[in-house]
Write a protein that holds these residues in place. Structure first.
Motif, PDB file in Angstrom:
ATOM      1  N   LEU A  13       0.872  -1.270  -0.056  1.00 24.49           N
ATOM      2  CA  LEU A  13      -0.038   0.170  -0.051  1.00 24.49           C
ATOM      3  C   LEU A  13       0.814   1.025   0.215  1.00 24.49           C
ATOM      4  CD1 LEU A  13      -2.475  -1.105   2.861  1.00 24.49           C
ATOM      5  CD2 LEU A  13      -2.813  -1.315   0.385  1.00 24.49           C
ATOM      6  N   ARG A  14       0.648   2.343  -0.707  1.00 18.92           N
ATOM      7  CA  ARG A  14       0.930   3.678  -0.774  1.00 18.92           C
ATOM      8  C   ARG A  14       0.083   4.418   0.175  1.00 18.92           C
ATOM      9  NH1 ARG A  14       4.786   5.459  -3.806  1.00 18.92           N
ATOM     10  NH2 ARG A  14       3.655   7.644  -4.043  1.00 18.92           N
ATOM     11  N   VAL A  15       0.356   4.958   1.211  1.00 20.98           N
ATOM     12  CA  VAL A  15      -0.479   5.594   2.226  1.00 20.98           C
ATOM     13  C   VAL A  15      -0.031   7.193   2.278  1.00 20.98           C
ATOM     14  CG1 VAL A  15      -1.106   5.695   4.644  1.00 20.98           C
ATOM     15  CG2 VAL A  15      -0.535   3.420   3.643  1.00 20.98           C
ATOM     16  N   ALA A  16      -1.101   7.846   1.878  1.00 27.58           N
ATOM     17  CA  ALA A  16      -0.674   9.426   2.116  1.00 27.58           C
ATOM     18  C   ALA A  16      -1.326   9.622   3.598  1.00 27.58           C
ATOM     19  CB  ALA A  16      -1.654  10.078   1.022  1.00 27.58           C
ATOM     20  N   TYR A  17      -0.488  10.949   3.880  1.00 27.41           N
ATOM     21  CA  TYR A  17      -0.829  11.491   5.349  1.00 27.41           C
ATOM     22  C   TYR A  17      -0.850  12.821   5.246  1.00 27.41           C
ATOM     23  CZ  TYR A  17       4.359  11.895   6.370  1.00 27.41           C
ATOM     24  OH  TYR A  17       5.415  12.202   6.018  1.00 27.41           O
ATOM     25  N   LEU A  18      -1.092  13.601   6.044  1.00 23.84           N
ATOM     26  CA  LEU A  18      -0.980  14.983   6.442  1.00 23.84           C
ATOM     27  C   LEU A  18       0.389  15.321   7.130  1.00 23.84           C
ATOM     28  CD1 LEU A  18      -4.791  15.871   7.312  1.00 23.84           C
ATOM     29  CD2 LEU A  18      -3.633  16.176   5.053  1.00 23.84           C
ATOM     30  N   ALA A  19       1.233  15.934   6.465  1.00 21.48           N
ATOM     31  CA  ALA A  19       2.539  16.112   7.135  1.00 21.48           C
ATOM     32  C   ALA A  19       2.507  16.980   8.418  1.00 21.48           C
ATOM     33  CB  ALA A  19       3.445  16.943   6.090  1.00 21.48           C
ATOM     34  N   GLY A  20       1.629  17.713   8.790  1.00 21.91           N
ATOM     35  CA  GLY A  20       1.664  18.759   9.981  1.00 21.91           C
ATOM     36  C   GLY A  20       0.354  18.320  10.970  1.00 21.91           C
ATOM     37  N   ASP A  21      -0.267  17.234  10.764  1.00 24.33           N
ATOM     38  CA  ASP A  21      -1.547  16.698  11.706  1.00 24.33           C
ATOM     39  C   ASP A  21      -1.038  16.148  12.782  1.00 24.33           C
ATOM     40  OD1 ASP A  21      -4.138  16.659  12.042  1.00 24.33           O
ATOM     41  OD2 ASP A  21      -4.623  14.818  11.057  1.00 24.33           O
ATOM     42  N   ARG A  22      -0.099  17.157  13.746  1.00 33.85           N
ATOM     43  CA  ARG A  22       0.186  16.379  14.947  1.00 33.85           C
ATOM     44  C   ARG A  22      -0.883  16.496  15.889  1.00 33.85           C
ATOM     45  NH1 ARG A  22       5.176  16.342  17.511  1.00 33.85           N
ATOM     46  NH2 ARG A  22       6.087  17.577  15.792  1.00 33.85           N
ATOM     47  N   PRO A  23      -1.098  15.326  16.826  1.00 32.40           N
ATOM     48  CA  PRO A  23      -0.262  14.138  17.054  1.00 32.40           C
ATOM     49  C   PRO A  23      -0.209  12.847  16.022  1.00 32.40           C
ATOM     50  CG  PRO A  23      -2.070  13.835  18.578  1.00 32.40           C
ATOM     51  CD  PRO A  23      -2.221  15.087  17.507  1.00 32.40           C
ATOM     52  N   GLY A  63      -4.060  14.932  -1.318  1.00 28.64           N
ATOM     53  CA  GLY A  63      -4.196  13.555  -1.002  1.00 28.64           C
ATOM     54  C   GLY A  63      -5.555  13.228  -1.636  1.00 28.64           C
ATOM     55  N   LEU A  64      -6.706  14.119  -1.504  1.00 29.58           N
ATOM     56  CA  LEU A  64      -7.822  13.813  -2.207  1.00 29.58           C
ATOM     57  C   LEU A  64      -8.023  13.503  -3.659  1.00 29.58           C
ATOM     58  CD1 LEU A  64     -10.283  16.131  -0.105  1.00 29.58           C
ATOM     59  CD2 LEU A  64      -9.810  13.704   0.205  1.00 29.58           C
ATOM     60  N   SER A  65      -6.973  14.233  -4.511  1.00 36.53           N
ATOM     61  CA  SER A  65      -6.690  14.301  -5.676  1.00 36.53           C
ATOM     62  C   SER A  65      -6.056  12.831  -5.975  1.00 36.53           C
ATOM     63  CB  SER A  65      -6.112  15.533  -6.352  1.00 36.53           C
ATOM     64  OG  SER A  65      -6.583  16.604  -6.208  1.00 36.53           O
ATOM     65  N   ALA A  66      -5.129  12.458  -5.054  1.00 35.57           N
ATOM     66  CA  ALA A  66      -4.150  11.149  -5.548  1.00 35.57           C
ATOM     67  C   ALA A  66      -5.296  10.093  -5.211  1.00 35.57           C
ATOM     68  CB  ALA A  66      -2.971  11.311  -4.270  1.00 35.57           C
ATOM     69  N   LEU A  67      -6.146  10.124  -4.301  1.00 37.96           N
ATOM     70  CA  LEU A  67      -6.956   8.822  -4.021  1.00 37.96           C
ATOM     71  C   LEU A  67      -7.908   8.786  -5.297  1.00 37.96           C
ATOM     72  CD1 LEU A  67      -8.220   9.062  -0.428  1.00 37.96           C
ATOM     73  CD2 LEU A  67      -6.855   7.176  -1.415  1.00 37.96           C
ATOM     74  N   ARG A  68      -8.505   9.905  -5.667  1.00 38.54           N
ATOM     75  CA  ARG A  68      -9.338   9.995  -6.763  1.00 38.54           C
ATOM     76  C   ARG A  68      -8.692   9.187  -7.918  1.00 38.54           C
ATOM     77  NH1 ARG A  68     -13.943  13.115  -7.967  1.00 38.54           N
ATOM     78  NH2 ARG A  68     -13.460  14.443  -6.291  1.00 38.54           N
ATOM     79  N   GLU A  69      -7.415   9.679  -8.203  1.00 41.70           N
ATOM     80  CA  GLU A  69      -6.623   9.057  -9.593  1.00 41.70           C
ATOM     81  C   GLU A  69      -6.011   7.896  -9.332  1.00 41.70           C
ATOM     82  OE1 GLU A  69      -4.083  12.687  -9.998  1.00 41.70           O
ATOM     83  OE2 GLU A  69      -5.711  13.753 -10.367  1.00 41.70           O
ATOM     84  N   GLY A  70      -6.129   7.374  -7.883  1.00 39.18           N
ATOM     85  CA  GLY A  70      -5.540   6.060  -7.713  1.00 39.18           C
ATOM     86  C   GLY A  70      -3.728   6.154  -7.666  1.00 39.18           C
ATOM     87  N   ARG A  71      -3.315   7.427  -7.289  1.00 41.06           N
ATOM     88  CA  ARG A  71      -1.995   7.553  -7.212  1.00 41.06           C
ATOM     89  C   ARG A  71      -1.492   7.007  -5.659  1.00 41.06           C
ATOM     90  NH1 ARG A  71      -0.668  12.522  -7.064  1.00 41.06           N
ATOM     91  NH2 ARG A  71      -2.624  13.344  -7.577  1.00 41.06           N
ATOM     92  N   VAL A  72      -2.464   6.765  -4.832  1.00 39.71           N
ATOM     93  CA  VAL A  72      -2.044   6.548  -3.489  1.00 39.71           C
ATOM     94  C   VAL A  72      -3.416   5.659  -3.069  1.00 39.71           C
ATOM     95  CG1 VAL A  72      -0.829   8.491  -2.378  1.00 39.71           C
ATOM     96  CG2 VAL A  72      -3.442   8.297  -2.386  1.00 39.71           C
ATOM     97  N   ASP A  73      -3.320   4.615  -2.413  1.00 35.09           N
ATOM     98  CA  ASP A  73      -4.188   3.383  -2.003  1.00 35.09           C
ATOM     99  C   ASP A  73      -4.882   3.856  -0.744  1.00 35.09           C
ATOM    100  OD1 ASP A  73      -3.244   1.670  -4.030  1.00 35.09           O
ATOM    101  OD2 ASP A  73      -1.470   1.604  -2.641  1.00 35.09           O
ATOM    102  N   VAL A  74      -4.386   4.409   0.411  1.00 35.13           N
ATOM    103  CA  VAL A  74      -4.982   4.953   1.605  1.00 35.13           C
ATOM    104  C   VAL A  74      -4.569   6.281   1.740  1.00 35.13           C
ATOM    105  CG1 VAL A  74      -5.267   4.235   4.128  1.00 35.13           C
ATOM    106  CG2 VAL A  74      -4.841   2.471   2.154  1.00 35.13           C
ATOM    107  N   MET A  75      -5.439   7.141   2.510  1.00 32.54           N
ATOM    108  CA  MET A  75      -5.019   8.141   3.230  1.00 32.54           C
ATOM    109  C   MET A  75      -5.485   8.304   4.533  1.00 32.54           C
ATOM    110  SD  MET A  75      -5.332  12.297   1.949  1.00 32.54           S
ATOM    111  CE  MET A  75      -4.549  13.544   2.970  1.00 32.54           C
ATOM    112  N   LEU A  76      -4.748   8.825   5.455  1.00 28.60           N
ATOM    113  CA  LEU A  76      -5.047   9.011   6.883  1.00 28.60           C
ATOM    114  C   LEU A  76      -5.888  10.343   7.286  1.00 28.60           C
ATOM    115  CD1 LEU A  76      -1.851   7.572   8.399  1.00 28.60           C
ATOM    116  CD2 LEU A  76      -3.717   6.207   7.924  1.00 28.60           C
TER     117      LEU A  76
END
Length: 288
Positions: A13-23, A63-76
């Motif tokens: 899986l390629r997992v997208a995440y928000l880089a500044g969504d601490r914690p 991330g939403l665009s990448a999910l729509r286009e299938g460039r990532v599999d999961v987003m947190l």
């Protein structure tokens, strides 16, 4: 019951995440992903018998665009709303927080009624935008790149307030009790959820990931959160404060050394060696 295992041949899986969504998810200085959600996702994948190819930092809109286009599999960290279900399958939520209003200390905003005809900053693609547009059409919503961009616009007076989830806002502002911008109000009835968002191609994995997520939430999440909290509470060097003092001390030491070189006593070297050299040049050295 324990969840089943992924069938053979399922790619990583390629997992997208928000880089500044601490914690929940952050990008470390060395480029690695960290946070409660990152550790949780690693365990969810292990329990489900899946592997992770990479964690990819993205903005919400990217991330939403990448999910729509299938460039990532999961987003947190996504909130489940109807408009997104056209191209995303949701698993969760694993956390949920109310929305809060952030405004300047000298102009506090307690509720949306105070923001009639006012400019309100919100992250581009944020789930609450269509809800607020429908329920509060007099708000002038201004899309920002990320929370930091919204905060800069608020500090600069380009927006009158910003709206975001409580946990994410507190992690950025809560400890700065003397800051210029602060949490001053709430948005009733709206909650910022953290779900796993799956692309269309990975939608068949949703039941498996849901079972694995439930196991991790029940059996392991308290330990994951405790470990993260302990690491965050460990004493650290505050380089933003220490570095200027170190540079100043280094500059003073360098100035003192240069001054000593300029006005200090001359170095005449080894007196015996110097004398022998002088006698040799005068051709008066007698060797026994």
């Amino acid at each position: 019951p324990r969840p089943g295992r992924a069938p053979e041949g399922v790619s990583a899986l390629r997992v997208a995440y928000l880089a500044g969504d601490r914690p929940y998810s952050i990008r470390q200085d060395d480029g690695s992903a960290d946070g409660i959600g990152i550790h949780m996702m690693k365990r969810v994948a292990e329990v489900a018998g899946l592997s992770i190819e990479a964690f990819v930092p993205m903005t919400l809109d990217e991330g939403l665009s990448a999910l729509r286009e299938g460039r990532v599999d999961v987003m947190l960290g996504l909130t489940d709303i109807a408009a997104r279900r056209e191209y995303i399958s949701f698993v969760g939520p694993y956390r949920s927080h109310p929305l809060v209003i952030v405004s300047r200390r000298q102009y506090p905003i307690w509720g949306l009624a105070q923001l009639t005809e006012q400019r309100v900053g919100m992250i581009k693609g944020y789930f609450a935008i269509p809800y607020l547009q429908a329920q509060w059409p007099t708000l002038q919503l201004v899309e920002c790149r990320d929370f930091e961009d919204c905060g800069a616009q608020l500090q600069g007076g380009r927006v009158n307030a910003l709206i975001y989830g409580l946990q994410g806002t507190y992690e950025r502002l809560g400890r700065k009790s003397t800051g210029e911008i602060q949490i001053t109000g709430t948005v009733a009835g709206l909650y910022d959820e953290h779900n796993l968002g799956l692309s269309r191609a990975r939608a068949p994995l949703a039941p498996l990931l849901r079972d694995a997520l439930n196991v991790v939430l029940e059996e392991e999440m308290p330990a994951i959160e405790a470990a993260w909290s302990a690491a965050e509470s460990a004493p650290r060097l505050d380089w933003e404060r220490i570095l200027p003092w170190l540079l100043a001390a280094g500059s003073l030491a360098l100035a003192a050394w240069l001054g000593w070189q300029a006005i200090g006593p001359a170095d005449h070297g080894d007196p015996i060696a110097t004398s022998l050299t002088a006698f040799e040049k005068a051709n008066r050295l007698t060797v026994f």
